[in-house]
Scaffold this motif. Structure first.
Motif, PDB file in Angstrom:
ATOM      1  N   VAL A 244       0.888  -1.160   0.000  1.00 40.97           N
ATOM      2  CA  VAL A 244       0.000   0.000   0.000  1.00 40.97           C
ATOM      3  C   VAL A 244       0.933   1.218   0.000  1.00 40.97           C
ATOM      4  CG1 VAL A 244      -1.761   1.224   1.339  1.00 40.97           C
ATOM      5  CG2 VAL A 244      -1.780  -1.268   1.263  1.00 40.97           C
ATOM      6  N   PRO A 245       0.633   2.254  -0.778  1.00 38.62           N
ATOM      7  CA  PRO A 245       1.597   3.347  -0.935  1.00 38.62           C
ATOM      8  C   PRO A 245       2.080   3.992   0.362  1.00 38.62           C
ATOM      9  CG  PRO A 245      -0.187   3.595  -2.506  1.00 38.62           C
ATOM     10  CD  PRO A 245      -0.566   2.476  -1.598  1.00 38.62           C
ATOM     11  N   ASP A 246       1.161   4.352   1.251  1.00 41.28           N
ATOM     12  CA  ASP A 246       1.563   5.101   2.433  1.00 41.28           C
ATOM     13  C   ASP A 246       0.560   4.914   3.567  1.00 41.28           C
ATOM     14  OD1 ASP A 246      -0.632   6.782   1.765  1.00 41.28           O
ATOM     15  OD2 ASP A 246       0.677   8.085   0.597  1.00 41.28           O
ATOM     16  N   ARG A 247       0.857   5.554   4.680  1.00 42.37           N
ATOM     17  CA  ARG A 247       0.029   5.403   5.878  1.00 42.37           C
ATOM     18  C   ARG A 247      -1.401   5.895   5.650  1.00 42.37           C
ATOM     19  NH1 ARG A 247       1.922   7.681  11.770  1.00 42.37           N
ATOM     20  NH2 ARG A 247       0.353   6.585  13.001  1.00 42.37           N
ATOM     21  N   ALA A 248      -1.577   6.964   4.890  1.00 40.52           N
ATOM     22  CA  ALA A 248      -2.922   7.495   4.618  1.00 40.52           C
ATOM     23  C   ALA A 248      -3.747   6.501   3.804  1.00 40.52           C
ATOM     24  CB  ALA A 248      -2.831   8.841   3.894  1.00 40.52           C
ATOM     25  N   ALA A 249      -3.138   5.886   2.791  1.00 39.38           N
ATOM     26  CA  ALA A 249      -3.846   4.889   1.994  1.00 39.38           C
ATOM     27  C   ALA A 249      -4.174   3.657   2.833  1.00 39.38           C
ATOM     28  CB  ALA A 249      -3.009   4.503   0.769  1.00 39.38           C
ATOM     29  N   MET A 250      -3.295   3.326   3.768  1.00 38.79           N
ATOM     30  CA  MET A 250      -3.552   2.195   4.662  1.00 38.79           C
ATOM     31  C   MET A 250      -4.752   2.488   5.563  1.00 38.79           C
ATOM     32  SD  MET A 250      -2.349  -0.861   5.399  1.00 38.79           S
ATOM     33  CE  MET A 250      -0.577  -1.004   5.280  1.00 38.79           C
ATOM     34  N   ALA A 251      -4.814   3.698   6.084  1.00 41.57           N
ATOM     35  CA  ALA A 251      -5.952   4.085   6.933  1.00 41.57           C
ATOM     36  C   ALA A 251      -7.253   4.043   6.130  1.00 41.57           C
ATOM     37  CB  ALA A 251      -5.722   5.473   7.529  1.00 41.57           C
ATOM     38  N   ALA A 252      -7.204   4.464   4.872  1.00 41.28           N
ATOM     39  CA  ALA A 252      -8.404   4.426   4.024  1.00 41.28           C
ATOM     40  C   ALA A 252      -8.834   2.973   3.774  1.00 41.28           C
ATOM     41  CB  ALA A 252      -8.134   5.141   2.701  1.00 41.28           C
ATOM     42  N   LEU A 253      -7.887   2.077   3.571  1.00 40.35           N
ATOM     43  CA  LEU A 253      -8.210   0.664   3.389  1.00 40.35           C
ATOM     44  C   LEU A 253      -8.862   0.105   4.653  1.00 40.35           C
ATOM     45  CD1 LEU A 253      -8.173  -2.068   1.951  1.00 40.35           C
ATOM     46  CD2 LEU A 253      -5.762  -2.289   2.649  1.00 40.35           C
ATOM     47  N   ALA A 254      -8.325   0.433   5.803  1.00 45.37           N
ATOM     48  CA  ALA A 254      -8.899  -0.047   7.068  1.00 45.37           C
ATOM     49  C   ALA A 254     -10.329   0.466   7.240  1.00 45.37           C
ATOM     50  CB  ALA A 254      -8.028   0.385   8.248  1.00 45.37           C
ATOM     51  N   ARG A 255     -10.566   1.725   6.896  1.00 43.37           N
ATOM     52  CA  ARG A 255     -11.932   2.278   6.985  1.00 43.37           C
ATOM     53  C   ARG A 255     -12.883   1.535   6.046  1.00 43.37           C
ATOM     54  NH1 ARG A 255      -9.068   7.047   7.177  1.00 43.37           N
ATOM     55  NH2 ARG A 255      -9.500   7.515   5.000  1.00 43.37           N
TER      56      ARG A 255
ATOM     57  N   LEU B 204       9.388  -1.701   9.549  1.00 39.67           N
ATOM     58  CA  LEU B 204       9.888  -0.721   8.592  1.00 39.67           C
ATOM     59  C   LEU B 204       8.850   0.313   8.182  1.00 39.67           C
ATOM     60  CD1 LEU B 204      11.868  -3.151   6.257  1.00 39.67           C
ATOM     61  CD2 LEU B 204      12.738  -1.808   8.175  1.00 39.67           C
ATOM     62  N   GLY B 205       7.575  -0.047   8.189  1.00 40.63           N
ATOM     63  CA  GLY B 205       6.500   0.851   7.765  1.00 40.63           C
ATOM     64  C   GLY B 205       5.283   0.627   8.637  1.00 40.63           C
ATOM     65  N   TRP B 206       4.099   0.670   8.033  1.00 41.53           N
ATOM     66  CA  TRP B 206       2.853   0.436   8.767  1.00 41.53           C
ATOM     67  C   TRP B 206       2.179  -0.788   8.179  1.00 41.53           C
ATOM     68  CZ3 TRP B 206       5.009   5.059   7.847  1.00 41.53           C
ATOM     69  CH2 TRP B 206       5.233   5.871   8.964  1.00 41.53           C
ATOM     70  N   ILE B 207       1.503  -1.538   9.033  1.00 44.72           N
ATOM     71  CA  ILE B 207       0.930  -2.818   8.632  1.00 44.72           C
ATOM     72  C   ILE B 207      -0.538  -2.888   9.013  1.00 44.72           C
ATOM     73  CG2 ILE B 207       1.583  -3.959  10.790  1.00 44.72           C
ATOM     74  CD1 ILE B 207       2.242  -6.449   9.117  1.00 44.72           C
ATOM     75  N   LEU B 208      -1.306  -3.564   8.168  1.00 44.25           N
ATOM     76  CA  LEU B 208      -2.703  -3.916   8.450  1.00 44.25           C
ATOM     77  C   LEU B 208      -2.762  -5.436   8.319  1.00 44.25           C
ATOM     78  CD1 LEU B 208      -5.729  -3.308   8.899  1.00 44.25           C
ATOM     79  CD2 LEU B 208      -5.909  -2.908   6.449  1.00 44.25           C
ATOM     80  N   PRO B 209      -2.617  -6.171   9.427  1.00 44.60           N
ATOM     81  CA  PRO B 209      -2.575  -7.631   9.359  1.00 44.60           C
ATOM     82  C   PRO B 209      -3.914  -8.283   9.670  1.00 44.60           C
ATOM     83  CG  PRO B 209      -1.813  -6.933  11.507  1.00 44.60           C
ATOM     84  CD  PRO B 209      -2.195  -5.667  10.731  1.00 44.60           C
ATOM     85  N   GLU B 210      -3.895  -9.605   9.542  1.00 46.65           N
ATOM     86  CA  GLU B 210      -4.996 -10.452   9.979  1.00 46.65           C
ATOM     87  C   GLU B 210      -6.335 -10.099   9.334  1.00 46.65           C
ATOM     88  OE1 GLU B 210      -4.987 -11.004  14.252  1.00 46.65           O
ATOM     89  OE2 GLU B 210      -2.826 -10.672  14.272  1.00 46.65           O
ATOM     90  N   VAL B 211      -6.297  -9.990   7.997  1.00 45.39           N
ATOM     91  CA  VAL B 211      -7.523  -9.796   7.226  1.00 45.39           C
ATOM     92  C   VAL B 211      -7.855 -11.166   6.635  1.00 45.39           C
ATOM     93  CG1 VAL B 211      -8.644  -8.572   5.322  1.00 45.39           C
ATOM     94  CG2 VAL B 211      -6.870  -7.414   6.688  1.00 45.39           C
ATOM     95  N   PRO B 212      -8.781 -11.909   7.241  1.00 46.76           N
ATOM     96  CA  PRO B 212      -9.059 -13.255   6.741  1.00 46.76           C
ATOM     97  C   PRO B 212      -9.981 -13.247   5.529  1.00 46.76           C
ATOM     98  CG  PRO B 212     -10.416 -12.799   8.658  1.00 46.76           C
ATOM     99  CD  PRO B 212      -9.531 -11.594   8.450  1.00 46.76           C
TER     100      PRO B 212
END
Length: 163
Positions: free
Chosen positions: A86-97, A114-122
């Motif tokens: 995912v490009p950056d932290r803002a895009a990661m937050a949008a994916l989580a939303r 090293l960056g930011w992670i969104l884990p455990e999406v089954p």
């Protein structure tokens, strides 16, 4: 150990596609379309039966193939074989939303090694998808190897020369 010099290193061009075994092709296809926006490019029909699909992502994600193989799908459940960038932290937050709006379980966005992670999406077969930012808050210099001791919020970082 024989380490190749630059002239011996083969030319590669990134990841061509990812492939996951699934137990129900229609269910998994619907999930990857609705959660992540994947679109079918290729269908693989064997002896009259749809056995797999190749998908592309309109927002730059990696190509993804799903293959009907219930036994392997069960065996792969719970393990995170890869991380989707995912490009950056803002895009990661949008994916989580987006996942929250769809009622999709996940472990939230966290600072990782090293960056930011969104884990455990089954996914429907229990594959543990994880998303990792390309943007980094920490990283090795080009001439060193970074060691992350006890990954997590209290991680300790050390480095040594590469080679």
């Amino acid at each position: 150990m024989n380490i190749p010099n630059a002239a011996q290193v083969p030319v590669l061009a990134g990841v061509h596609h990812l492939k996951l075994p699934v137990s129900d092709l229609g269910r998994s296809l619907a999930w990857y379309r609705s959660r992540l926006g994947y679109e079918v490019q290729v269908e693989f029909v064997e002896q009259g039966n749809l056995m797999g699909v190749g998908m592309s992502h309109p927002g730059g994600g990696p190509d993804l193939a799903l293959r009907l193989d219930p036994d392997r799908a069960r065996a792969a459940a719970g393990f995170d074989y890869f991380a989707i960038g995912v490009p950056d932290r803002a895009a990661m937050a949008a994916l989580a939303r987006r996942l929250d709006e769809l009622g999709q379980a996940h472990a939230g966005v966290h600072q990782a090694s090293l960056g930011w992670i969104l884990p455990e999406v089954p996914d429907p077969d229990g594959h543990a998808l994880r998303f990792y930012t390309i943007e980094q808050h920490t990283g090795p210099r080009a001439d060193e190897v970074l060691a992350v001791h006890d990954p997590g919020p209290e991680a300790v970082y050390t480095s040594r020369p590469r080679g």
